[in-house]
Scaffold this active site. Structure first.
Site, short mmCIF file in Angstrom:
data_model
loop_
_atom_site.label_atom_id
_atom_site.label_comp_id
_atom_site.label_asym_id
_atom_site.label_seq_id
_atom_site.Cartn_x
_atom_site.Cartn_y
_atom_site.Cartn_z
N TYR A 265 2.74 -5.97 9.17
CA TYR A 265 1.51 -6.74 9.09
C TYR A 265 1.39 -7.73 10.24
O TYR A 265 0.32 -7.91 10.82
CB TYR A 265 1.44 -7.48 7.75
N ARG B 86 -1.72 -12.08 6.47
CA ARG B 86 -2.41 -12.03 5.17
C ARG B 86 -3.83 -11.46 5.33
O ARG B 86 -4.30 -10.68 4.52
CB ARG B 86 -2.45 -13.40 4.52
N GLU C 186 5.50 12.32 7.20
CA GLU C 186 5.38 12.07 8.65
C GLU C 186 6.74 11.84 9.30
O GLU C 186 6.82 11.69 10.51
CB GLU C 186 4.50 10.85 8.90
#
Length: 135
Positions: free
Chosen positions: A75, A87, A131
């Site tokens: 992230y 966030r 993957e």
């Protein structure tokens, strides 16, 4: 005409129709053949996408398109790419409705593990495994 707006996992046809009607209340469904759907996954990135969201969400989703298959990002890395916070990136990922082709499943927590996924953690882990990526 502008491109694919939604690609979702559904438990059955009723669940799929429900997801569509929630996202696009005025939509009209048309049946297309399975080969056309399968072609979305074999087009080597040539499927036209029409990303419906805020400017910020679309920036995040475009950043996801640059995360190669078989790899993951976290992230914070995606946030750095778009000039934001982790966030906020999580919120944009949660709003993505083009599963697999806009690969939000490739974003994992920096602390480890697969993390959350709109269509379930098990499905995310299966996509990553298919993957060859390890969270």
């Amino acid at each position: 005409d502008r491109g694919l707006v939604m690609l979702s996992f559904a438990d059955d046809a009723d669940d799929g129709r429900h997801q569509l009607s929630e996202r696009f209340p005025a939509c009209r469904l048309e049946r297309i053949d399975d080969a056309r759907i399968a072609g979305l996954f074999t087009a080597s990135g040539n499927t036209p996408l029409h990303l419906i969201g805020t400017d910020f969400q679309r920036r995040v989703w475009r950043a996801l398109l640059r995360v190669p298959a078989g790899t993951t990002s976290d992230y914070a890395d995606i946030a750095a790419r778009v000039g934001s916070q982790a966030r906020a990136v999580g919120g944009a990922l949660a709003a993505n409705r083009i599963a697999v082709l806009v690969p939000c499943h490739r974003v994992v927590p920096r602390a480890g593990g697969a993390g959350a996924y709109h269509w379930g953690r098990e499905r995310k882990q299966a996509l990553l495994a298919a993957e060859g990526a390890t969270p």
